[in-house]
Scaffold this motif. Structure first.
Motif, mmCIF file in Angstrom:
data_model
loop_
_atom_site.group_PDB
_atom_site.id
_atom_site.type_symbol
_atom_site.label_atom_id
_atom_site.label_comp_id
_atom_site.label_asym_id
_atom_site.label_seq_id
_atom_site.Cartn_x
_atom_site.Cartn_y
_atom_site.Cartn_z
ATOM 1 N N LEU A 263 -7.784 -27.848 99.452
ATOM 2 C CA LEU A 263 -6.425 -27.963 98.927
ATOM 3 C C LEU A 263 -5.447 -28.234 100.072
ATOM 4 O O LEU A 263 -4.544 -29.070 99.953
ATOM 5 N N HIS A 264 -5.628 -27.556 101.186
ATOM 6 C CA HIS A 264 -4.781 -27.784 102.358
ATOM 7 C C HIS A 264 -5.007 -29.194 102.912
ATOM 8 O O HIS A 264 -4.071 -29.830 103.413
ATOM 9 N N LEU A 265 -6.241 -29.680 102.816
ATOM 10 C CA LEU A 265 -6.522 -31.035 103.272
ATOM 11 C C LEU A 265 -5.768 -32.052 102.414
ATOM 12 O O LEU A 265 -5.159 -32.994 102.939
ATOM 13 N N ALA A 266 -5.780 -31.875 101.104
ATOM 14 C CA ALA A 266 -5.033 -32.770 100.214
ATOM 15 C C ALA A 266 -3.548 -32.711 100.518
ATOM 16 O O ALA A 266 -2.860 -33.739 100.523
ATOM 17 N N ASN A 267 -3.046 -31.525 100.789
ATOM 18 C CA ASN A 267 -1.634 -31.359 101.122
ATOM 19 C C ASN A 267 -1.280 -32.122 102.401
ATOM 20 O O ASN A 267 -0.246 -32.799 102.479
ATOM 21 N N ALA A 268 -2.157 -32.047 103.397
ATOM 22 C CA ALA A 268 -1.916 -32.746 104.663
ATOM 23 C C ALA A 268 -1.932 -34.258 104.485
ATOM 24 O O ALA A 268 -1.268 -34.984 105.225
ATOM 25 N N LEU A 269 -2.671 -34.742 103.484
ATOM 26 C CA LEU A 269 -2.755 -36.181 103.220
ATOM 27 C C LEU A 269 -1.648 -36.659 102.284
ATOM 28 O O LEU A 269 -1.650 -37.815 101.858
ATOM 29 N N ASP A 270 -0.727 -35.760 101.946
ATOM 30 C CA ASP A 270 0.461 -36.090 101.139
ATOM 31 C C ASP A 270 0.106 -36.574 99.744
ATOM 32 O O ASP A 270 0.703 -37.517 99.217
ATOM 33 N N VAL A 271 -0.864 -35.918 99.125
ATOM 34 C CA VAL A 271 -1.239 -36.230 97.747
ATOM 35 C C VAL A 271 -0.463 -35.293 96.818
ATOM 36 O O VAL A 271 -0.337 -34.101 97.108
ATOM 37 N N PRO A 272 0.064 -35.770 95.685
ATOM 38 C CA PRO A 272 0.724 -34.863 94.739
ATOM 39 C C PRO A 272 -0.240 -33.768 94.309
ATOM 40 O O PRO A 272 -1.373 -34.060 93.879
ATOM 41 N N LEU A 273 0.185 -32.524 94.428
ATOM 42 C CA LEU A 273 -0.773 -31.449 94.121
ATOM 43 C C LEU A 273 -0.078 -30.188 93.652
ATOM 44 O O LEU A 273 1.102 -29.957 93.906
ATOM 45 N N VAL A 274 -0.898 -29.358 92.990
ATOM 46 C CA VAL A 274 -0.503 -28.014 92.601
ATOM 47 C C VAL A 274 -1.595 -27.058 93.056
ATOM 48 O O VAL A 274 -2.780 -27.268 92.763
ATOM 49 N N GLY A 275 -1.190 -26.033 93.800
ATOM 50 C CA GLY A 275 -2.113 -24.979 94.199
ATOM 51 C C GLY A 275 -2.009 -23.811 93.239
ATOM 52 O O GLY A 275 -0.903 -23.366 92.907
ATOM 53 N N ILE A 276 -3.157 -23.320 92.780
ATOM 54 C CA ILE A 276 -3.201 -22.230 91.804
ATOM 55 C C ILE A 276 -3.713 -20.970 92.505
ATOM 56 O O ILE A 276 -4.821 -20.960 93.065
ATOM 57 N N TYR A 277 -2.924 -19.917 92.446
ATOM 58 C CA TYR A 277 -3.273 -18.665 93.119
ATOM 59 C C TYR A 277 -3.324 -17.536 92.090
ATOM 60 O O TYR A 277 -2.377 -17.338 91.332
ATOM 61 N N THR A 278 -4.444 -16.827 92.066
ATOM 62 C CA THR A 278 -4.630 -15.752 91.093
ATOM 63 C C THR A 278 -4.906 -14.404 91.757
ATOM 64 O O THR A 278 -4.827 -13.370 91.095
ATOM 65 N N ASP A 279 -5.222 -14.414 93.060
ATOM 66 C CA ASP A 279 -5.591 -13.162 93.727
ATOM 67 C C ASP A 279 -5.029 -13.066 95.144
ATOM 68 O O ASP A 279 -5.295 -12.107 95.845
ATOM 69 N N THR A 280 -4.283 -14.068 95.577
ATOM 70 C CA THR A 280 -3.687 -14.049 96.912
ATOM 71 C C THR A 280 -2.235 -14.483 96.809
ATOM 72 O O THR A 280 -1.822 -15.105 95.823
ATOM 73 N N ASP A 281 -1.473 -14.161 97.831
ATOM 74 C CA ASP A 281 -0.054 -14.478 97.854
ATOM 75 C C ASP A 281 0.141 -15.862 98.460
ATOM 76 O O ASP A 281 -0.144 -16.066 99.647
ATOM 77 N N PRO A 282 0.630 -16.827 97.694
ATOM 78 C CA PRO A 282 0.813 -18.170 98.248
ATOM 79 C C PRO A 282 1.841 -18.222 99.373
ATOM 80 O O PRO A 282 1.868 -19.183 100.142
ATOM 81 N N ALA A 283 2.669 -17.190 99.498
ATOM 82 C CA ALA A 283 3.609 -17.163 100.612
ATOM 83 C C ALA A 283 2.879 -17.111 101.951
ATOM 84 O O ALA A 283 3.384 -17.586 102.968
#
Length: 320
Positions: A263-283
């Motif tokens: 997911l971080h790799l996609a973010n670095a490549l500037d792809v439109p994305l949504v990260g889904i967090y259910t057990d960790t703090d996205p902050a």
């Protein structure tokens, strides 16, 4: 200037180093960068255009067989490659004893975090000079802060990863597709399979996007195949190298994923994305949010399908 960067793992940590390297190269365009990295992540280090050489480091494998003759041969070869590099500066961005020791093999001035800024203060004993970079800063900013102090410039502006997407792999569909990163390191971070199916169907029906479902082990492949059965035109590719995975992500219409390095790799490549967090703090563990990327959820939270879909459409419609 000949510089050795030491950050051996993991995938997310390496990706969070990219903006610091981009910035360093901008200030010193004639600088030559070599990266010491765990062999499993060598492809990630090599993706950055400023990196001219990658030296593999197999600590995870070596520690499983510390007395093996092959281990000692590989250690000697790694030590020889580092000691003969002719470095002007070595920087340990990992901040661990296991990274400080091979960094010292470089036989050059060695810089790292100071005792208040480092995970293992014992590593500071190996450094010639140390610098402060508060733990309160995100990982990307800590790397930028350290390198800017070592090399004497100011880290300003928003971080720029500076890594173009590799070419699309042959395993990627020719028609528009969305990558669904359903796999993560532990079950508590998963998004329910019915949610993935509902989202995949909605994206296929509304936009004609095929779902591509990467995997990394047998359990993840089984989940990918279950999801693919329920999704029209879905593709479960063969297991990919990290470079091919980067190409797959970089040419996708969009990416949706749980808490995982890809997911971080996609973010670095500037792809439109949504990260889904259910057990960790996205902050603390989420992607860097931009007009094209967003985090949803948090500890003991589970974003619903409609929220994920609407957020993804907002990210996809944002200008590049």
């Amino acid at each position: 200037m000949n510089v050795l960067i030491v950050r051996t793992s993991s995938m997310g940590d390496l990706i969070h180093t990219w903006p610091a390297l981009t910035e360093l190269k901008t200030h010193y365009p004639n600088l030559s960068l070599t990266w010491l990295v765990e062999d499993a992540f060598a492809d990630i280090a090599a993706l950055h255009p400023a990196v001219v050489r990658v030296i593999p480091f197999s600590w995870r494998r070596w520690r499983r067989a510390p007395f093996s003759p092959s281990t000692w041969r590989e250690v000697r070869a790694c030590k020889a490659a580092l000691s003969s590099g002719g470095w002007d500066q070595v920087v340990d961005l990992q901040g661990l004893v296991k990274s400080a020791i091979p960094a010292r093999w470089g036989r050059a001035p060695l810089a790292g975090y100071d005792r208040k800024s480092i995970r293992e203060p014992l590593a500071c004993l190996f450094y010639d000079k140390t610098y402060a970079a508060s733990w309160q800063l995100p990982a990307v900013e800590r790397c930028r802060r350290l390198l800017s102090q070592v090399f004497g410039y100011r880290a300003d502006g928003a971080p720029r990863f500076g890594v173009p997407a590799p070419e699309k792999p042959t395993a990627a569909p020719a028609d528009p597709y969305v990558v669904l990163l359903h796999a993560t390191s532990r079950d508590s971070k998963l998004w329910p399979e019915p949610h993935w199916i509902a989202l995949g169907k909605r994206l296929a029906e509304a936009h004609g996007w095929r779902a591509v479902l990467p995997w990394g082990n047998a359990k993840e492949r089984a989940r990918a195949e279950r999801l693919a059965v329920a999704l029209p035109g879905a593709l479960v590719p063969e297991r990919m190298s990290l470079r091919d995975a980067a190409g797959l992500l970089g040419h996708a219409e969009a990416v949706v994923g749980v808490d995982t390095g890809l997911l971080h790799l996609a973010n670095a490549l500037d792809v439109p994305l949504v990260g889904i967090y259910t057990d960790t703090d996205p902050a603390s563990t989420g992607v860097i949010e931009t007009v094209r990327s967003a985090n949803l959820g948090g500890e003991r939270q589970c974003p619903d399908v409609d929220t994920v879909y609407r957020t993804l459409m907002t990210m996809h419609g944002a200008p590049r």
